[in-house]
Scaffold this motif. Structure first.
Motif, mmCIF file in Angstrom:
data_model
loop_
_atom_site.group_PDB
_atom_site.id
_atom_site.type_symbol
_atom_site.label_atom_id
_atom_site.label_comp_id
_atom_site.label_asym_id
_atom_site.label_seq_id
_atom_site.Cartn_x
_atom_site.Cartn_y
_atom_site.Cartn_z
ATOM 1 N N TYR A 42 0.912 -1.064 -0.057
ATOM 2 C CA TYR A 42 -0.059 0.031 0.120
ATOM 3 C C TYR A 42 0.879 1.171 0.117
ATOM 4 N N ALA B 11 -2.858 0.938 9.957
ATOM 5 C CA ALA B 11 -3.825 1.877 9.129
ATOM 6 C C ALA B 11 -3.472 3.428 8.852
ATOM 7 N N THR B 15 -2.247 1.048 5.418
ATOM 8 C CA THR B 15 -3.413 0.253 4.883
ATOM 9 C C THR B 15 -4.676 1.366 4.390
ATOM 10 N N GLU B 16 -4.509 2.350 5.459
ATOM 11 C CA GLU B 16 -5.856 3.313 5.094
ATOM 12 C C GLU B 16 -5.040 4.769 4.672
ATOM 13 N N ARG B 18 -3.614 7.317 2.364
ATOM 14 C CA ARG B 18 -3.634 7.792 0.792
ATOM 15 C C ARG B 18 -2.970 8.746 0.637
ATOM 16 N N ARG B 183 -9.067 3.350 -3.675
ATOM 17 C CA ARG B 183 -7.938 2.732 -3.623
ATOM 18 C C ARG B 183 -7.973 1.895 -4.940
#
Lengths: 196, 196
Positions: A42, B11, B15-16, B18, B183
């Motif tokens: 990611y 996260a 994973t979260e 951006r 995503r």
């Protein structure tokens, strides 16, 4: 407004984390390697191009194949590590952009421009290698990254068919702390940074 | 045995998190930039060579100087960002190894081998740029990395005297979330990884 992560987390990732040269015998599990990849994937790359490929050398036999390509100083610690990762690059990464970047025909940006493709592959696979190091620390592992090896030799041994390129190596496991030097100095803010 | 960091931390980092294109007006403080550097500087580099240099463009005037070097799609978001970082590389990084690597005369490894010096500078400054992105997330900031710009032009504008090279750019601030796409897919473990 999001606040900073706790000092203990920053210590695990940055301030107290150290490159490890020796590891305990505890193996790195299948689940840990998948978890590692499922975090690092990611991290951001240009146009989500994700050019890094990761070869996890998990057996003594696999690491023996790597041995002739290693600088002498990297042999012993690598042969004894639970896992050694070859952080590699797929020069044809752009063939996967149909999946990775569905917004536009990004393949065409790179397929017709070998210099841009090569630069992009190298920069972004290196970023992904850094994400691997920090993701390892985040899941309770420790890393020993190395660039002391013969890249062409690694490519002959492992990538004769795939055409992948080798970028750098990372030993993974749970560090024993053995052989870790006192922390070496870093450049001060004023030595490395300019504000305009 | 050290355990994994919490899911909420993973996260925030992976994973979260951006890539951000637009930021709120909240400035990035002097203290935050120093804290950012004081974390990223601890990320590992080969022989602790630390070749990255960071130019923090904090004023509208500084970002105006950068403007002619930017790809059209990167202009508006960069002009509006609280800070834009030029992640740069000092090709003469090895002159600092007396401080950075006191264990041996590491300067000599690079000073007489321009190809090794260039490769080392590029790989390790890119690693440090990745550490900057993750350190920003760790201290409550968000990042918008970009490679769409004219590197030679940036060097003419900012590095005519220092001889530094430009690697990539990172907008920093607190993301507004505006313009963030859903995503995009990543490669599966089996597409990007091999176990041997």
């Amino acid at each position: 407004m999001r606040s900073s992560l706790d000092e203990a987390v920053l210590a695990t990732l940055f301030t107290e984390a150290r490159t490890q040269y020796h590891f305990t015998d505890t193996p790195v599990s299948d689940e840990e390697l998948r978890r590692l990849y499922d975090l690092l994937k990611y991290g951001p790359t240009s146009a989500n191009c994700s050019p890094a490929r990761f070869v996890f050398l998990r057996t003594a036999e696999a690491r023996e194949r790597l041995k002739p390509a290693l600088s002498p100083g990297n042999v012993e610690k690598t042969m004894a590590a639970p896992v050694t990762v070859i952080v590699a690059t797929d020069p044809l990464f752009f063939d996967r952009l149909i999946k990775l970047f569905p917004h536009a025909d990004a393949r065409a940006w790179f397929a017709g421009n070998p210099a841009l493709a090569e630069e992009t592959a190298l920069r972004n696979s290196t970023l992904q290698g850094a994400y691997l190091i920090l993701a390892a620390r985040a899941i309770g592992l420790e890393a020993g990254p190395m660039s002391g090896f013969d890249r062409a030799r690694v490519e002959e041994i492992f990538f004769a068919e795939s055409g992948w390129k080798s970028n750098f190596l990372v030993n993974l496991g749970r560090g024993s702390g053995e052989g870790v030097f006192p922390r070496a100095p870093r450049l001060d803010f004023s030595e490395a940074c300019i504000e305009l």
